[in-house]
Design an enzyme around this catalytic site. Structure first.
Site, mmCIF file in Angstrom:
data_model
loop_
_atom_site.group_PDB
_atom_site.id
_atom_site.type_symbol
_atom_site.label_atom_id
_atom_site.label_comp_id
_atom_site.label_asym_id
_atom_site.label_seq_id
_atom_site.Cartn_x
_atom_site.Cartn_y
_atom_site.Cartn_z
ATOM 1 N N PRO A 26 22.111 46.739 -55.572
ATOM 2 C CA PRO A 26 22.222 47.877 -54.653
ATOM 3 C C PRO A 26 22.400 49.192 -55.400
ATOM 4 C CG PRO A 26 24.288 46.669 -54.720
ATOM 5 C CD PRO A 26 23.320 45.889 -55.547
ATOM 6 N N CYS A 28 22.111 53.211 -55.504
ATOM 7 C CA CYS A 28 22.075 54.367 -54.602
ATOM 8 C C CYS A 28 20.849 55.233 -54.868
ATOM 9 C CB CYS A 28 23.346 55.197 -54.764
ATOM 10 S SG CYS A 28 24.820 54.417 -54.082
ATOM 11 N N ALA A 60 24.430 50.660 -51.453
ATOM 12 C CA ALA A 60 25.693 50.842 -50.738
ATOM 13 C C ALA A 60 25.453 51.579 -49.428
ATOM 14 C CB ALA A 60 26.678 51.620 -51.604
ATOM 15 N N TYR A 191 35.923 52.534 -55.275
ATOM 16 C CA TYR A 191 35.790 52.850 -53.855
ATOM 17 C C TYR A 191 36.940 52.212 -53.078
ATOM 18 C CZ TYR A 191 31.267 54.497 -55.499
ATOM 19 O OH TYR A 191 30.281 55.162 -56.185
ATOM 20 N N ARG A 239 31.535 42.175 -54.118
ATOM 21 C CA ARG A 239 31.413 42.787 -55.449
ATOM 22 C C ARG A 239 32.780 43.285 -55.894
ATOM 23 N NH1 ARG A 239 26.921 46.928 -58.062
ATOM 24 N NH2 ARG A 239 26.308 45.094 -59.225
ATOM 25 N N LEU A 312 22.902 46.090 -67.868
ATOM 26 C CA LEU A 312 22.080 46.100 -69.084
ATOM 27 C C LEU A 312 21.559 44.708 -69.427
ATOM 28 C CD1 LEU A 312 24.071 48.546 -71.409
ATOM 29 C CD2 LEU A 312 22.107 49.045 -69.954
#
Length: 316
Positions: A26, A28, A60, A191, A239, A312
Site C-alpha cells: 500500500p 500512498c 492507506a 500513525y 501491519r 528494499l
C-alpha cells in the site's frame, strides 16, 4: 533456479487464493480528491495487477477526514468514496489479482502537505500545514507533537476513541461491499494505532495506557470491531512497526509478544512486518536490501503466524 519457485506457487489464506505471494504494498499516491479514487488509482492498481502480482493492496485509506495524512489521501467513510474504490477493486480482479485494501488513521502525523505538489522550496517536502493553509486539528493518545514543527495533537477522550474504533468498523463494511477480498489494519509508522502502542507517544494513565497491555487495547478493540463487519472467511492482516530503533521504544521482543496475543485470538491471519516511524529519535542500524526481513522471519518462526516481509526487497 529452484530457490525462486516458492515465489510463484499459489497461496491460500482462509477462502482466498493468491496466484503467488508477491504483493504490491500500500503505497500512498496522494492523488485523491476529497478522499475519492479516480482514473489514476484505477490505472495504477490495474497495471500492477496485470503485471502479475498475486495481490494488489490499495494504499492507506483513511477512516475519517481528520485521519488523513494529506488532502490527497484516500478515504472510505462515504458512498462516493466507496463507489470510487469499487472501481479499483474491479480492475484489480479483472486483471487477475486479489484486491486488498489497507485502512487506518494517521493520528498525530495528520495534516501535512502533499509531497509531490510542493511549490515552496524553503519548506521541507510534506511539511505540516497550518490551519491557514488548510490543515486540521490532529488527535492522538496524548498531547505530544511528533517532532518540532508538527502541531501538538489534541488528546482523545475515551468516547472519541470509541467513535474512531466505530469508524474502522464502518470502513471495513464499505471495503467488503466495494469488493475487496483482503483487509489490512494499519498499525505502523507512527500513525494512530502505533501511537497508542508506543510509550513515546502514549502517556495515558487510563485503560488505554501505562502498560504494554493497555497500550495495545486500541488495536485489539479495532480488530474486534473490524471483524464484526469483515466476514470470517476473508483474511485480515495487521501491519506493525516491529522495532522503533530507539532506546525505551518498541523492539522485536515486544512485537513477538503482541504477535503471540494476536495469534491466540485467531482472527488475524498475517502480520505485515515493517518498522520505524514512531519517533524522530530513531536510528536505523543499517539500511540494506532486505534489512527488515529478519523481523518477519523472527515472528513467523517464534509465533507460528504467517508474516509479510517488506523493504528494499529487490531479488528472490
Amino acid at each position: 533456479m529452484p530457490y525462486t519457485q516458492p515465489l510463484f506457487r499459489p497461496l491460500t489464506i482462509r477462502s482466498v487464493t493468491l496466484a503467488n505471494p508477491i504483493v504490491l504494498p500500500p503505497m500512498c499516491q496522494y492523488a485523491a480528491t476529497d478522499g475519492i479514487a479516480d482514473d489514476w488509482h484505477v490505472q495504477h492498481a490495474g497495471a500492477r495487477a496485470a503485471g502479475g502480482a498475486g495481490m494488489v493492496m490499495v494504499e492507506a485509506t483513511h477512516v475519517s477526514a481528520i485521519g488523513r495524512i494529506t488532502h490527497g489521501c484516500l478515504g472510505l467513510w462515504n458512498d462516493e468514496q466507496q463507489a470510487g474504490l469499487a472501481r479499483v477493486a474491479r480492475i484489480i480482479e479483472r486483471c487477475g489479482s486479489v484486491p486488498a485494501i489497507q485502512i487506518g488513521h494517521t493520528g498525530r502525523k495528520a495534516a501535512t502537505a502533499i509531497p509531490w505538489a510542493e511549490v515552496d522550496s524553503s519548506r521541507p517536502e510534506g511539511h505540516p500545514m497550518t490551519m491557514e493553509e488548510g490543515g486540521w486539528q490532529a488527535v492522538a493518545p496524548s498531547p505530544i507533537a511528533f517532532k518540532d514543527g508538527y502541531q501538538t495533537p489534541r488528546e482523545l477522550t475515551v468516547a472519541e476513541i470509541s467513535e474512531i474504533i466505530g469508524q474502522f468498523a464502518e470502513s471495513a463494511r464499505r471495503a467488503r461491499e466495494a469488493g475487496f477480498r483482503i483487509l489490512e489494519i494499519h498499525g505502523a509508522h507512527g500513525y494512530l494505532i502505533h501511537a497508542f502502542r508506543s510509550a513515546f507517544s502514549n502517556r495515558r494513565i487510563d485503560d488505554y495506557g501505562s502498560s504494554p497491555e493497555k497500550r495495545r487495547r486500541f488495536l485489539m478493540e479495532a480488530i474486534d470491531a473490524v471483524r464484526g463487519e469483515w466476514p470470517g472467511d476473508l483474511p485480515l492482516f495487521v501491519r506493525l512497526s516491529c522495532d522503533e530503533y530507539a532506546p525505551g521504544g518498541i523492539d522485536i521482543a515486544d512485537t513477538i509478544e503482541l504477535a503471540q496475543a494476536l495469534r491466540a485470538r485467531g482472527d488475524v491471519d498475517l502480520i505485515d512486518c515493517s518498522s520505524g516511524g514512531g519517533t524522530p529519535t530513531q536510528r536505523i542500524p543499517s539500511v540494506h536490501p532486505g534489512y527488515q526481513v529478519p523481523f518477519a522471519e523472527a515472528i513467523r518462526r517464534t509465533v507460528g503466524i504467517p508474516t509479510g516481509a517488506v523493504g528494499l526487497i529487490s531479488s528472490p
